[in-house]
Design an enzyme around this catalytic site. Structure first.
Site, short mmCIF file in Angstrom:
data_model
loop_
_atom_site.label_atom_id
_atom_site.label_comp_id
_atom_site.label_asym_id
_atom_site.label_seq_id
_atom_site.Cartn_x
_atom_site.Cartn_y
_atom_site.Cartn_z
N GLU A 18 56.31 32.21 34.03
CA GLU A 18 56.06 32.10 32.59
C GLU A 18 57.56 32.27 32.00
O GLU A 18 58.51 32.77 32.43
CB GLU A 18 55.31 32.94 31.91
N LYS A 39 39.96 30.59 27.27
CA LYS A 39 38.96 31.25 27.55
C LYS A 39 39.58 32.67 27.40
O LYS A 39 40.08 33.09 28.44
CB LYS A 39 38.21 31.01 28.99
N PRO A 40 39.29 33.45 26.33
CA PRO A 40 39.66 34.76 26.29
C PRO A 40 38.84 35.53 27.09
O PRO A 40 37.70 35.11 27.88
CB PRO A 40 39.01 35.15 24.89
N SER A 41 39.08 36.73 27.37
CA SER A 41 38.45 37.79 28.33
C SER A 41 37.36 38.28 27.67
O SER A 41 37.18 38.37 26.49
CB SER A 41 39.35 39.06 28.86
N CYS A 78 50.70 44.75 34.89
CA CYS A 78 50.88 44.17 35.83
C CYS A 78 52.35 44.74 36.29
O CYS A 78 52.61 44.91 37.61
CB CYS A 78 50.81 42.63 35.83
#
Length: 484
Positions: A464, A178-180, A287
């Protein structure tokens, strides 16, 4: 939207594009001009269920294919990224506001990451242990998790998509991404290229569009085996609560409030350059950005003045012209940054540079914010405690390493930290005591794919990249072989 590019507007399910069932759409605007450049659908719960079902039906056969075949197809995606770098970078510039070189760098880095993760096709390692009984061995085998839901943020839509797509598929999982809803365009175009040029079996990769409602349908599905999400802390907590009912495995990479400690023996010029880069990259919408700076009292004035001078010289302008900084991604993010600066002023801090939108006719439209330096701050102030996703640097004086480490760790976040020193003992002690998933010593931001990118505390879980980022997309099966 650029005349040179087109992109699909529906959902990609079971190897084909679907016209959306809903008629309501989300607008996407060019953040430099505020022009509407696309309208995008919101998936219904039925469409999400169809995508998950397609992924489930494809997973068993995909997981049984030789890992080398899976890796080769991921390598094909890496090649696609490089072949279409100019086009994809142009879309990123237009929808997200990245300076051109930063957008090009995202595409190149994504291709490099896909290549790296595909290399794990021949290194999915398990263990063989001696059994407790005669003529027995114990095999720990790595198996795919199953169906992965990948929820993508708006700030690095291609890099984070590949961060989930490449290891998940190489390990034998299928993916529903689900892309933004804020920046879906480049991801949609890449999905179209994958559909046209990469021979993935139908259902191995699916994509549904939408906002929180779509994400909730994915997270709460009984047929999703793992949710891998990158985004903000509160959304991550909500996902954990939603996934709990089905005991769905969750991996979260969330926000940060990275401290940068500049010790008294640091090379000040290099520290200024590295901290500034680590603050204003992608307009501070990263981030791992350096969000608060602690400088030893003996060099605080020198650092502060040089930092302000360097920040004053930064170029801000149309991202296609490749300035140092483009705009915020949308009005909401601009307003959050400005509110944080005004709150700092109200709490007694001094705005030494910036603190508002830049002046001039060229900034009448768009979501621009000046490089901003805040001094006279104290540890309890909101500007030192709450994440600010914008080019704002608060600088605070410290006298001892204990004080610096105490202040650095005084945060609910624990993603990244920075340290600048030429003292080996200071570096070792700080690295040992800083409570962050990754620490950069005498360098600016930017992870290496073979390392591990992970947040501590409220900055996430799962991690990740590297060996451990890949292996999280597998689960262990224990087999007792008795051959008596």
């Amino acid at each position: 939207m650029s005349a040179e590019s087109s992109y699909p507007t529906g959902h990609y399910i079971a190897g084909g594009w679907r016209e959306p069932a809903r008629t309501d759409h989300t607008e996407v605007r060019n953040p430099a001009t505020e022009e509407v450049i696309g309208e995008f659908p919101k998936a219904t719960s039925k469409e999400v269920a169809e995508a998950v079902r397609a992924a489930n039906e494809a997973q068993v056969e995909w997981g049984r294919r030789p890992a080398k075949e899976r890796g080769d197809l991921v390598r094909d995606v890496a090649d696609l990224l490089l072949e279409h770098q100019d086009e994809l970078a142009g879309l990123l510039v237009e929808e997200q506001g990245k300076p051109r070189s930063v957008a090009e760098g995202e595409i190149a880095a994504s291709a490099d990451l896909a290549e790296y993760m595909a290399e794990w096709d021949r290194r999915i390692e398990g263990d063989i242990l001696p059994g407790d009984n005669p003529d027995e061995s114990i095999h720990l085998q790595r198996q795919p998790v199953g169906v992965v839901a990948g929820i993508i943020p708006w700030n690095y839509p291609i890099a984070v998509f590949i961060r989930k797509f490449a290891p998940a598929l190489t390990a034998g999982n299928t993916l529903v991404a689900k892309p933004s809803e804020v920046t879906p365009i480049t991801t949609l175009r890449l999905a179209e290229l994958i559909d046209e040029h990469v021979d993935l079996p139908d259902g191995v990769f699916n994509l549904v569009q939408g906002a929180g409602e779509t994400g909730e349908a994915l997270v709460t599905s009984r047929d999703v085996d793992m949710v891998s999400m990158t985004g903000n802390v509160e959304t991550g907590k909500h996902i954990m609560r939603q996934a709990a009912d089905n005991l769905t495995e969750v991996s979260l990479e969330l926000g940060g409030k990275a401290p940068a400690i500049v010790w008294k023996d640091a090379d000040i010029d290099e520290a200024v350059e590295d901290v500034l880069t680590a603050r204003i990259t992608n307009t501070g919408q990263v981030c791992t950005c350096a969000e608060r700076v602690y400088v030893h009292s003996s060099v605080r004035e020198e650092f502060e003045e040089k930092y302000i001078d360097a920040a004053r010289k930064l170029s801000v302008g149309p991202p296609e012209d490749d300035p140092d900084m483009g705009p915020h991604v949308n009005e909401r993010e601009f307003e959050k940054t400005d509110a944080a600066v005004q709150r700092a002023r109200e709490q007694g801090a001094e705005i030494r540079l910036g603190g508002s939108a830049p002046a001039g006719d060229s900034f009448d439209s768009g979501y621009w914010y000046e490089p901003t330096v805040v001094t006279g701050v104290e540890q309890h102030m909101d500007i030192m405690q709450q994440e600010v996703f914008g080019p704002v640097t608060p600088i605070m004086e410290i006298d001892t390493l204990d004080e610096a480490i105490e202040y650095a760790n005084d945060s609910r976040y624990g993603l990244s930290a920075y340290l600048f020193t030429n003292d080996y003992r200071v570096a070792m002690r700080a690295a040992e005591n800083l409570e962050f998933g990754e620490t950069y010593i005498n360098r600016t931001l930017g992870e290496s794919w073979q390392a591990h990118h992970i947040g501590w505390n409220e900055s996430g879980m799962g991690g990740e990249d590297g060996k451990y980022g890949f292996l999280k997309y597998t689960q262990l099966k224990t087999v007792y072989h008795n051959y008596a």
